[in-house]
Structures are given as C-alpha cells and as structure tokens.
Design a protein around this motif. Sequence first.
Motif, short mmCIF file in Angstrom:
data_model
loop_
_atom_site.label_atom_id
_atom_site.label_comp_id
_atom_site.label_asym_id
_atom_site.label_seq_id
_atom_site.Cartn_x
_atom_site.Cartn_y
_atom_site.Cartn_z
N LYS B 169 0.87 -1.17 0.00
CA LYS B 169 0.00 0.00 0.00
C LYS B 169 0.90 1.23 0.00
O LYS B 169 1.89 1.26 0.74
CB LYS B 169 -0.88 -0.01 1.25
CG LYS B 169 -1.85 1.15 1.32
CD LYS B 169 -2.66 1.13 2.60
CE LYS B 169 -3.59 2.33 2.63
NZ LYS B 169 -4.26 2.45 3.92
N GLY B 170 0.56 2.22 -0.80
CA GLY B 170 1.35 3.45 -0.86
C GLY B 170 2.59 3.27 -1.72
O GLY B 170 2.73 2.27 -2.43
N ARG B 171 3.48 4.22 -1.63
CA ARG B 171 4.73 4.14 -2.37
C ARG B 171 5.76 5.01 -1.66
O ARG B 171 5.40 5.75 -0.74
CB ARG B 171 4.54 4.64 -3.81
CG ARG B 171 4.32 6.14 -3.89
CD ARG B 171 4.30 6.67 -5.31
NE ARG B 171 4.32 8.12 -5.28
CZ ARG B 171 3.57 8.90 -6.06
NH1 ARG B 171 2.74 8.37 -6.92
NH2 ARG B 171 3.67 10.20 -5.97
N GLY B 172 7.01 4.89 -2.09
CA GLY B 172 8.07 5.71 -1.50
C GLY B 172 8.02 5.67 0.01
O GLY B 172 7.91 4.60 0.62
N GLU B 173 8.08 6.84 0.61
CA GLU B 173 8.16 6.92 2.06
C GLU B 173 6.93 6.36 2.77
O GLU B 173 6.99 6.00 3.94
CB GLU B 173 8.34 8.38 2.48
CG GLU B 173 9.71 8.92 2.16
CD GLU B 173 9.83 10.38 2.52
OE1 GLU B 173 10.48 10.70 3.53
OE2 GLU B 173 9.25 11.23 1.80
N LEU B 175 5.19 3.71 1.85
CA LEU B 175 4.94 2.30 1.51
C LEU B 175 4.76 1.45 2.77
O LEU B 175 5.47 1.60 3.74
CB LEU B 175 6.13 1.76 0.70
CG LEU B 175 5.96 0.34 0.15
CD1 LEU B 175 4.97 0.34 -1.00
CD2 LEU B 175 7.29 -0.21 -0.31
#
Lengths: 597, 234
Positions: B169-173, B175
């Motif tokens: 779930k989410g991405r980058g920071e 995630l």
Amino acid sequence: MKEKISRIVENFGNDAARLMDILSEVQSEYGCVSCEAVSAIAENLHISEVDVIQTRSFYHFFTEEQVGKYAVYLNNSVVSCMNGMSDVADEFQKQLGVKFGQKTADGLVSLHYTACIGMSDQEPAAIINDVVFTSLTRNKVAKLVADMRAGKAVNDMVTEFGDGNNANPIVRSMVKNNIMKTGPVVLDAYEVGLGLSKALGMDSKAVIKEVLDSGLRGRGGAGFPTGMKWEFCSREAGDHYVMCNADEGEPGTFKDRVLLTERASMVFEGMAIGAYAIGAKEGVLYLRREYKYMKALLENVLTEMRSENLLGNNILGKGFNFDIRVQFGAGAYVCGEESALIESAEGKRGEPRNRPPFPAQKGYKGKPTIVNNVETFCAAARILDRGAAWHKAIGTPESSGTKVLSISGDCNAPGVYELPWGMSISEMLTMVGASDVQAVQVAGPSGICLPPAQFDRKIALEDLPTGGSMIVIGNKRDLLKDVVLNFMEFFADESCGSCVTCRSFNMILKNSIEKVVEGHGITKDIDDMSAWSEILRKTTRCGLGQTSSNPITTTIKNFRPLYDARVKNVEYQSDFDMSKAVVESCAVVGRSAEIHE
Amino acid sequence: MSETVKFTIDGKECIGKKGQYIVDAAAENGVYIPVLCHMKDVIPAGSCRVCTVKANGRNMAACTSPVEEGMSIENNTAELLDIRKAIVEMLFVEGNHFCPACEKSGNCDLQALGYKYQMMVPRFPYVFERRNIDATTPKIFLERNRCIFCKRCVRMIKDAEGRSIFAFKGRGETLEINIDHKLAANMTDEMAQLAMDICPVGAILRKEVGFNEAIGTRKYDKKVIGSDIENNHQ
C-alpha cells in the motif's frame, strides 16, 4: 453506490486490467475511492480488496479521503517555487483558512501539493478538477477562491485562452504553447498521412531499416536507437503492441504537452508506422493524468484520423488494421519508465519490471511491445516522409535530427525550442535570454547540475543527453536548498519502493541534504552522501534509483564550495535538534518551541 | 532436456541450466549468494538487492538475472561485500528492529546476515519511522516495524481462489505492507504458519503460538546463514 460502481466496472468489461480507468471514474464520481468503493470494486472484479488498494494508493490523484468539491493541486516543483509558488500557496491558505493537505469545513475546497505538472514555462500553476490554471498570482488566487465560493463550474473559471489548439472550443484551456523556435523534424509544417502512406507502400522490414538508417534515437532521454528497438520486437512471435509514453513527469519537461496539443495526429501517425513495422494491431497512448484537459482534443483527432482511414480497418486500402486508445495515468513519476508504464496500463502499481525479459520481448499483456516517446513517434512520421538520409544529415554524427527542449527557470523566454542536436549550453542560454546564471539543470533532476565552467558542452547524446528538460538556475538561488533538497524530496516521494534500496536510500539522502541545508552537517556528511549514492546507484533495478542521487552527486562534484560553506569541519556534531524534537509537545501546552541556541 | 551453460563465480568454474537464475545456479555449485526476498521456485521480486553481483562487469540482482554461457560473475569481492553489509545496515535503520524481543530471533534471515557481515553499528542514521501493527485478523499479527518489503507474502500467500491476502500500500516513504481483513479472516492455521515461516523477519507472527522453539536451538543460533550451501559442496 454499489450499483453505480457495478455499472462502472461493467463498462470496462469487468476487467481487472482496466483498474486504472475504474478507479479514475470512481474518483471523479465521488471525490475519493473510499473503503466502501474499494469493497464494491473488489467484489465486482473478484479480486481482493488489498489488490484494489495497492493500485489506488500508488497514484496521488486517487484518494481514500474525499477531496473538496474543488480539489486544488498546486505544483511545488523547483520552477514553480522559483516563480513565486510560496506566495500563491500562502494566498490560498489565507483565503480559505485551511492549510495544504486539508479541506475546508464545508467540503468545498481541498488543497494539495503535487509534483511538476508540465507547466514550467508558465508557473506557478495548479490543476483544479482537471482544469489547469497557469501563471498564478495572489490576485488570481483571490479571484479563483471567489469563483469557487460562488459555485462556478471549473471550466467557466477560465477566462483567457492560450494559443493554437489550446483555444480550440473543445479544449478551452489557458495553457500557452510558448513555441519559441520550430525545427525541421517535429514542429515544421506538417500534413497528416504522408509518412504513413509511404510506409504502407514499403515492406515492414524496409520501414525498420529506414528508421535505423535515419539514426533516430529515443527522445525520452535514454537515447536507445529506435530502429533497433523495433527490429528486436518485430522478431518476436504472436500479437504485438505499440505504446506511446506520454507520461512526461521529469520536472521541467513540458514539450510533450505542446506536441500533443499541436501535433497529436503526427504522434498517432508515428504509432501507426511503428505498428506496421512490428506487426501490431493495437496501440495505447499512456497519458499523464495532469494532461487530462487534452482528452477531448486527442479523442477528436483519433476520430478524424479514423474517418480519413488513417486508423482503423484496412488503413489507406492497404489491408493494415490498427487503432489506438488513450490510457490515463494518475500521478506517478516512475510510470515514465517503460515497464512501469506497462504495469500501470494493465491496472497495477507502476513498479518497473525485472529484466530480462525486455518489453520488446514481453511487454503489454505479456506480448512483444514497443514503447516510444511522443517526440520519437513524431520524428518517425517525418522520417518516413522525408527519408532517412534527410534526417541523418541534421544534428551531429551520433545524434541525428533535432531535439525539442523544454527550457524554463531564470530566463527571459521560457518555452519550447526545437534545435538540431549539437548546440552548446552557452549558445542556448544566449538564445533564451539568460544571464547571471549559476547552473543549468540538464535533463531534469535525474540529469546533471552543470556549472558555468562547462557551458561549452554540447546538447547531444554523446555529451549532454537529455529528454528535454533544461532548467536555468540564476545566481540569486540557494542551489542546495531551492534545488537539490526539492529534487530529493521529489525522489523520496516518487520511488515506487519496490527496491528497498531505492525507497530507503532516497529517504536517507533526503534527510542528509536537509541536515546540511539546515546547518547541522559536518564534512563527513558530504563524503557519506557520495558513498551512499554510489550504493544506491549500483543496487536498483530501474533508472529512477540509478539516477535519483544525481542532484546530490553532481552538485558535490561541481559546486563543492557550496557544501563546504554549510558544514562544520569537525569530527562529530549531533544532528539532534531540540527545538524540532519538542514542537509537538510544545504545541500541546501552547508554548513556543524555540528552546535555546 | 535443458541446455547447460558454463560460467564462473569469482573464478570458480560452474555449470548451470540455461535460464536458471544466478542465485540458484550458484547454490547448486556450492556458492552462497545472500538473499532476503528470493525463494527458490517462486517468481522473483528482485526487491531486497542484497544478492547484487557483478556479472560481466555490470551490477545486477542475482535472483532475477539468468546465467549465460561464459558469464563471469563477481560475488565475494570487497566492493560487493560492503554493498551487502550496507544494505543490511540500511534495513536495520529504516525499520525498527529489536532482536531480543522478537519471536523470530534466531530464525531471522536479516539478523543472521547482520551476524554474517559482522555488523556492529549501522553507518546510517536511524530513520525511526512510525509504523503501525495490525493485530485485527484472527490468526496473525502484522508487525510492520520489522517488514523489509521482500514481497514473499505478497507472492506466496493466496486464498483458495488465488486472491492476494497481502499487498503493498502506498509508495516511496509511505509504503507499507497491507493485509486483506476479509480474506485473512478465513486463513487456516497452516496458511498462517506458512506466512510466518516464509517471512524472512518477524513481520508476520502467528497468534496464540509463541516461542515454540527455544532460543539457542534455532536455525541460525549455531550455524552461519548460507553455510549449508557452502558445506554441501566442499
């Protein structure tokens, strides 16, 4: 809600591969993709809810929380900041009484920051419900807020229109093209169909040879020979696909915006030529969500081309069938990487794939696929019309043809320039009216920060390769704070996270440069950043991680004194900031967080 | 019959099958390349990068790159060992790992690599990310503080109809690993155990079963990680 979502999902054939489109419609309909909506989508597609959430949460134009009736996405890229973004943001906050990241109590307006929206020649700019507002000022913001309070339709809030097709009644956008210089390949006068009709009169292998002989190399920045890519792909068996990468997300790039506005038929013609060369029947234009305002225009061009028999069945009576659909992204820089773009077009998170296999072997839907940049397809259309030798004669021996540059930042004439490859940076700066220049950011954040001592270098794939982004940075700028830190924040946010090294090192490097900018750094921090950047570069799968430390490494290399001036030359200095650490608790008790020096 | 290919690892002559991933081919030749995300016969993720080798002069993940005829692979060079150690250190600072209190201590691949590379103090500053624990499903705890984003659970734990129980779930920071509450409600004990076993760290833990195996008797308590591969082929 359940029934409505069932209908939306059904409109896309109950196909999980169209999840991007499904989420996009749900987001537009409800201002969010809520838990309830996720549940309904998952049920209809018969996939798990976490698989819907993994896609939704990857793209920043899909939200779990409901956005305002008017969702304001203000660009906070470097160039926007240079042109007064903070005043604009301040005015929005003052007028509305909420901060960025928040929504007004009545649910009317929500404020969001977003990465570069491809308007660097007319910043600060914002997108409100898919409509772009450019060259914002405090006064314009006040007017926008008044309009939103009055409940005006977003389209009616646009009162002035841009040039060319921006003023077309089906676009009615205030975006300006700012074409400052046309060149022979892309922006010269153009008549649709000439290249395609010549191509269809040739053997498909001869078309590939023509492109190979022309010396055309990918215009997205990597510079891979286009003909070679087509050649590899054509050798594979089975169905083939053509994809156009119109996700231009590299901060400071906006030339594809202009090409799609003024040369859409040329792009589609180039795609058809590519399709004929490799044997594809279907094409996808993957367009960044930020350019949704062009949707009607692009679809109109496709319809016209179908009616002129340049697309569809039995094209120009030659028995060749090919058609194109437009696929929108939803806000993710990494989708500009070709395999991530394919994943996204298949309804998934935009995570770059491992390779081998390459997209030319296994791409869209697992089939051989060519993915080329907007400008590359334009050039291919022209090359088939005028011939390989004509194209090869332009530019330098290793970089044939022209490059369409997006030039912005501290210069008098930001805009789009089509130039033969080979111009030096200093010639370019004279051309755009830039003086008192501290640096030029060549090829965007993932490129290099070039110092004046190297301004005699040439814009060419063999010297300074670029996908088109050129940001002029004047002497008045704080290079480390205004540019490098902004870029690292961008990468830390845009890393897909699939390689843990990319996710973490970008975060760690961002924290390090922040430490230096804030004055807590020591000399060792500079060496550490160099060493850690090297590890990041060596251990990630895609171009994002391999280049994301460039803002730091190229400025350490070219602007070292700026670092030395900011750090203390001591063995150790605590980077613990007492004032910062107690901000939260001070806010609770209502005390100032400024403890002591 | 599959075609064989000859290649070298740090000069040692090896034989593998065409199309085989470097990491698996190396193991069959008694050469250990460390992994955290890879599992044999599972579609590779190439996410942890700790298996980075230099093949024909180029850095690549050994778990996603197939061996090729004549390939010259560098594995235990000072440069690569330092990169691997750095990745292990990085994983210790980006998550929140407290080995003494962790159920997986001794069975944890990350901890074992920390020992193997003799990590003393991470060279990177701690990130101290705030990560939430999800204890709302009946069979397992999802301890996100320890997650290293290897995607083993994402790739391997599916329900009877092939639907994902775990996903990013989410991405980058932002995630994080996410668990499907509806599908997890129907997890069997066997699935929960498998999820815990394949997790290279202590991010997935079974409820109601703890410390079945005493500390001191666990997988890596007496043997260095990778030694089974190296010893098999002496």
